[in-house]
Every structure is written in C-alpha cells, then in structure tokens.
Design an enzyme around this catalytic site. Structure first.
Site, PDB file in Angstrom:
ATOM      1  N   HIS A  66      40.534  36.404  40.547  1.00  0.00           N
ATOM      2  CA  HIS A  66      40.131  37.329  39.480  1.00  0.00           C
ATOM      3  C   HIS A  66      39.497  36.504  38.360  1.00  0.00           C
ATOM      4  O   HIS A  66      39.966  35.398  38.047  1.00  0.00           O
ATOM      5  CB  HIS A  66      41.350  38.090  38.969  1.00  0.00           C
ATOM      6  N   ASP A  96      39.576  36.448  35.118  1.00  0.00           N
ATOM      7  CA  ASP A  96      40.479  35.960  34.078  1.00  0.00           C
ATOM      8  C   ASP A  96      41.402  34.876  34.604  1.00  0.00           C
ATOM      9  O   ASP A  96      41.773  33.938  33.881  1.00  0.00           O
ATOM     10  CB  ASP A  96      41.307  37.107  33.502  1.00  0.00           C
ATOM     11  N   LYS A  97      41.790  34.985  35.873  1.00  0.00           N
ATOM     12  CA  LYS A  97      42.670  33.970  36.452  1.00  0.00           C
ATOM     13  C   LYS A  97      41.906  32.681  36.774  1.00  0.00           C
ATOM     14  O   LYS A  97      42.487  31.592  36.725  1.00  0.00           O
ATOM     15  CB  LYS A  97      43.353  34.521  37.705  1.00  0.00           C
ATOM     16  N   GLU A 119      40.465  27.009  25.843  1.00  0.00           N
ATOM     17  CA  GLU A 119      40.019  28.343  26.247  1.00  0.00           C
ATOM     18  C   GLU A 119      38.822  28.204  27.183  1.00  0.00           C
ATOM     19  O   GLU A 119      37.966  27.336  26.980  1.00  0.00           O
ATOM     20  CB  GLU A 119      39.600  29.164  25.024  1.00  0.00           C
ATOM     21  N   GLU A 141      40.737  22.818  21.230  1.00  0.00           N
ATOM     22  CA  GLU A 141      41.116  21.599  20.541  1.00  0.00           C
ATOM     23  C   GLU A 141      42.000  20.729  21.438  1.00  0.00           C
ATOM     24  O   GLU A 141      42.866  21.251  22.148  1.00  0.00           O
ATOM     25  CB  GLU A 141      41.902  21.926  19.264  1.00  0.00           C
ATOM     26  N   LYS A 190      43.052  42.626  43.425  1.00  0.00           N
ATOM     27  CA  LYS A 190      44.015  43.228  42.505  1.00  0.00           C
ATOM     28  C   LYS A 190      44.991  44.067  43.316  1.00  0.00           C
ATOM     29  O   LYS A 190      44.655  44.566  44.391  1.00  0.00           O
ATOM     30  CB  LYS A 190      43.316  44.126  41.468  1.00  0.00           C
ATOM     31  N   PHE A 195      33.388  46.063  47.967  1.00  0.00           N
ATOM     32  CA  PHE A 195      33.774  45.120  46.910  1.00  0.00           C
ATOM     33  C   PHE A 195      33.273  43.748  47.360  1.00  0.00           C
ATOM     34  O   PHE A 195      34.051  42.866  47.699  1.00  0.00           O
ATOM     35  CB  PHE A 195      35.286  45.146  46.728  1.00  0.00           C
ATOM     36  N   ASP A 228      32.226  40.081  36.897  1.00  0.00           N
ATOM     37  CA  ASP A 228      32.795  40.384  35.584  1.00  0.00           C
ATOM     38  C   ASP A 228      33.146  39.061  34.899  1.00  0.00           C
ATOM     39  O   ASP A 228      33.647  38.144  35.547  1.00  0.00           O
ATOM     40  CB  ASP A 228      34.056  41.237  35.750  1.00  0.00           C
ATOM     41  N   ALA A 229      32.904  38.961  33.617  1.00  0.00           N
ATOM     42  CA  ALA A 229      33.258  37.742  32.884  1.00  0.00           C
ATOM     43  C   ALA A 229      34.774  37.599  32.815  1.00  0.00           C
ATOM     44  O   ALA A 229      35.519  38.587  32.818  1.00  0.00           O
ATOM     45  CB  ALA A 229      32.671  37.784  31.475  1.00  0.00           C
ATOM     46  N   ARG A 266      43.907  36.704  29.236  1.00  0.00           N
ATOM     47  CA  ARG A 266      43.756  38.163  29.184  1.00  0.00           C
ATOM     48  C   ARG A 266      44.695  38.904  30.140  1.00  0.00           C
ATOM     49  O   ARG A 266      44.636  40.124  30.223  1.00  0.00           O
ATOM     50  CB  ARG A 266      42.309  38.562  29.498  1.00  0.00           C
ATOM     51  N   LYS A 267      45.544  38.177  30.857  1.00  0.00           N
ATOM     52  CA  LYS A 267      46.433  38.842  31.817  1.00  0.00           C
ATOM     53  C   LYS A 267      47.889  38.523  31.493  1.00  0.00           C
ATOM     54  O   LYS A 267      48.675  38.152  32.358  1.00  0.00           O
ATOM     55  CB  LYS A 267      46.076  38.409  33.243  1.00  0.00           C
ATOM     56  N   LYS A 270      47.670  25.857  27.003  1.00  0.00           N
ATOM     57  CA  LYS A 270      48.405  25.402  25.820  1.00  0.00           C
ATOM     58  C   LYS A 270      49.455  24.375  26.218  1.00  0.00           C
ATOM     59  O   LYS A 270      50.245  24.614  27.138  1.00  0.00           O
ATOM     60  CB  LYS A 270      49.091  26.580  25.139  1.00  0.00           C
ATOM     61  N   LYS A 305      53.233  24.202  21.856  1.00  0.00           N
ATOM     62  CA  LYS A 305      52.914  25.577  21.470  1.00  0.00           C
ATOM     63  C   LYS A 305      54.037  26.485  21.967  1.00  0.00           C
ATOM     64  O   LYS A 305      54.201  26.696  23.165  1.00  0.00           O
ATOM     65  CB  LYS A 305      51.584  26.035  22.059  1.00  0.00           C
ATOM     66  N   ASP A 323      54.310  29.575  21.969  1.00  0.00           N
ATOM     67  CA  ASP A 323      53.855  30.711  22.767  1.00  0.00           C
ATOM     68  C   ASP A 323      54.221  30.497  24.227  1.00  0.00           C
ATOM     69  O   ASP A 323      54.616  31.429  24.930  1.00  0.00           O
ATOM     70  CB  ASP A 323      52.328  30.866  22.677  1.00  0.00           C
TER      71      ASP A 323
END
Length: 394
Positions: free
Chosen positions: A18, A20-21, A46, A59, A171, A235, A243-244, A249-250, A270, A274, A276
């Site tokens: 995918h 995003d992955k 990123e 960074e 998916k 597909f 798709d970008a 995002r997941k 990260k 961090k 997060d």
C-alpha cells in the site's frame, strides 16, 4: 469499542505494498540505517511516494556517512516489497533526500546533560491495549485482517499457486459478530488485491477465498454474499503509481484497528527518544502484561508526556469492568513504580536503540511474535506478569 453485549465490529488493514506502507517502510529503513551506525542517533524521517518518485524529508543527527547509503537502501526496500512495474520500479524510481540536521532547540530540551535526565522528545498522549480475544492478546477483527494480508504476501513472494499473479498493493476488512462481548464469526470480509493484467476476477476470488478460510477459525467464514473481492473490478494500477503515499497515515492499522484509543502521533521514521513511538510500545507492554497476568480480560493504558520532561505526567488504567478484584488506581501506581517510564528507562528496558524497526512498518506494531534471533518486538514479551501478580497480592 464497546465490549459488552451483542454487536458487530470492523477493522481494516493494508499490505506492505500500500502506498502509505511503502512510505512507512522507507522511513523505518532510514531509521534502522542510523541506529545501526549509532544507537544514539536521532531520526524523524518522513517519506512521500508517488509515480516513480520518492522524497525523503525530516531531521536527523548521526554519522554523516549514513547519508550516502540512504538512496540505495530505499531502493532495496522497494525491491523487497516487490515493485518493478512501469509506474513504480525499484530500478528507475527517482529518489531524493531533503533530510537535514535536527533542530538545536529540540536537542537542548531532549538530551541529558549534567544532572538533567533525558526528556521526552515531544509532548503527547500514548495508549496501549490488550484483550483476551486472541492468543496474541489483540482485538480479533484487526488480527484476522492483518493475518489475511500476511498470508497473501507469503504466497505471492513464495511463488505459491495461491499468490501467482497477485501484486504488492492490497487491503482487507473484517467484520465480526460479538455475542456477550466475545467474537463468534465473520459477517462480512472485503479483500482488494492488485493483480497482473488479464487475470480473471473469479480466479482471484477463489485464490483469496482459500487463503481467508485458512486464516479464520473453523466455522467463522462469512456468508457468500458478504464476501467481497476486488468489488470495483480490475485492480492493475496500484501502489504509489495509483495513489500517493505518506509516512504515518495508517495509525489505526498500526495499532488496534479502532478497538482502543490512539494517541496523537504516528510511529514510523521516529527514533525511540520520540515518545510517540517508545511510550506507545511501553503502554502496550504494560497492558499486555496486565492481561497475561490474569488481572483482567481487557486493559487500556494511557501515558502522557511533556517535551523535555523525563517522567510521565500521568499513568491511567482502564480495565473496562473486566478486572479481577483489581483497583485500577492502585494498579496504575504500581506499574509506574515497577517500570521506569522515562524515555531512557523505556528504551533500556525494551532495548529500543537497535535497528529493529523495518519489520514493524507493515502488518501492525502489536500482536507480533518476537524473533529471538533479532530480539525484536520486545514490547510483546510478558516477562512482567508474574512480578505484577506477586506485587498485587502483597
């Protein structure tokens, strides 16, 4: 997610291909490259992927020599996922890096110096969750949605007949029926998988059906009219060409499929200063050990931090009414005493300053089986359970 009575609950997942992955995978590849060279490296990477283009930004603080390897490493990550298509190929994608030095202002607040302990890399809230719905102590809808895609990936990469002609982007979505708060079977399943030009949809449907039946417990298969495979038809164009994709995002796929709260930040790219990332791992570790110790059937834990402050500002425990005569406030205090929840304490206990993150970038950060050879997914260990039971019985 309500955990009582009769209801339906749905979770989705996405494959390593995918868009995003793909971005998450490359960001964690960059992170691992720096940690391999310097366990104290700082990384916040990123990634943007689109048609035959990859852009790195963010960074870093670490050995300069690592920079020269990043484009090749990103290319190898794309190759491993399986992309060598006209619109997105590991061979010819243009890869550009805009990574730059970490902000000195952040470094001053986060780094330890003199008598000052290392502070959290940012403010924020993080959640951990565990439930007895599966042996892995994960919510069942997400666990099966992830497992379906992992099995399809394995067949695709192994050249098994159940994966021939299938491509990396996919998916899944699984809806389960709960009775008295326990899952008893699927009411609908959706799988969309990229495939080679010319494949018949009926052929793909049968391949996917066989895989899904292997993954689900016996008798859990949904009715035929609620089994959807590539419901829009072809597909063929997929991945970053279709798709970008962007890092982070997941986040619901990465955690508990919506069955538990999520904090404000994503994980991939990260480094473990961090919170997060590292505190979310710590919260899962604590919640899993609470359930593994038999203290509750479900456990949600929230931690909160302030940038530059080493100790957590709060530790909150919610057993959702499933606790076995356990006081949640006392349990929260006990967990905070038993485990050093400072950023450094978390990193040292879970051994996070190592290049272990590439494998986390797809199919979830939680519910995974640690590989003893790699000593990864340490937050899935239940080595605290017996100690926790003993402490509560005193």
């Amino acid at each position: 997610m309500r955990n009582h009575g009769d209801f339906l609950f749905t979770s989705e997942s996405v494959s390593e291909g995918h868009p995003d992955k793909v971005a998450d995978r490359i960001s964690d590849t960059v992170l691992d490259a720096y940690l391999e060279a310097d366990p104290e490296a700082r990384v916040a990477c990123e990634t943007l992927v689109t048609t035959n283009r990859v852009i790195l930004a963010g960074e870093v603080r670490g050995p300069k020599a690592v920079e020269n390897t990043l484009i090749d490493r990103a290319r190898q990550a794309i190759k491993d996922i399986g992309y060598d298509q006209e619109g997105f190929s590991w061979k010819k994608a243009e890869i550009t890096s805009f990574l730059h030095a970490q902000s000195a202002d952040i470094a001053v607040g986060v780094d330890s110096a003199g008598d000052k302990d290392e502070g959290a890399g940012d403010q924020g809230i993080m959640f951990g969750f565990a439930t007895r719905e599966t042996e892995e102590l994960m919510p069942a809808p997400l666990f099966y949605a992830q497992s379906i895609l992992e099995r399809i990936r394995d067949y695709r990469k192994q050249g098994d007949a159940r994966g021939v002609g299938l491509l990396p982007d996919a998916k899944s979505q699984v809806t389960l029926r709960y009775v008295d708060g326990k899952p008893i079977g699927a009411t609908s399943i959706v799988v969309s998988t990229q495939h080679a030009e010319g494949m018949r949809q009926n052929t793909i449907r049968e391949m996917v059906r066989e895989t899904v039946r292997e993954v689900l417990p016996e008798g859990w298969m949904c009715p035929e009219h609620e089994f959807y495979v590539n419901p829009t038809g072809n597909f063929v164009i997929g991945g970053p060409d279709g798709d970008a994709g962007l890092t982070g995002r997941k986040i619901i796929v990465d955690t508990y499929g919506g069955a538990a709260p999520h904090g404000g930040g994503a994980f991939s790219g990260k480094d473990p200063t961090k919170v997060d990332r590292s505190a979310a791992y710590a919260a899962r570790y604590l919640a899993k050990n609470v359930v593994a110790a038999g203290l509750a059937d479900r456990c949600t834990i929230q931690l909160s931090y302030a940038i530059g402050v080493s100790r957590p500002l709060s530790v909150y425990v919610d057993l959702d009414g499933s606790g076995k005569d356990v006081d949640e406030v006392r349990l929260g205090s006990l967990l905070n005493e038993m485990v050093d929840l400072s950023p450094r304490g978390i990193r040292e206990r879970l051994r996070l300053n190592r290049p272990i993150y590439t494998k986390t970038s797809a199919y979830g950060h939680f519910g995974r089986i640690p590989d003893p050879a790699l000593d990864n997914f340490t937050w899935e260990n239940t080595d605290l359970a017996e100690q926790l039971k003993s402490a509560l019985n005193r």
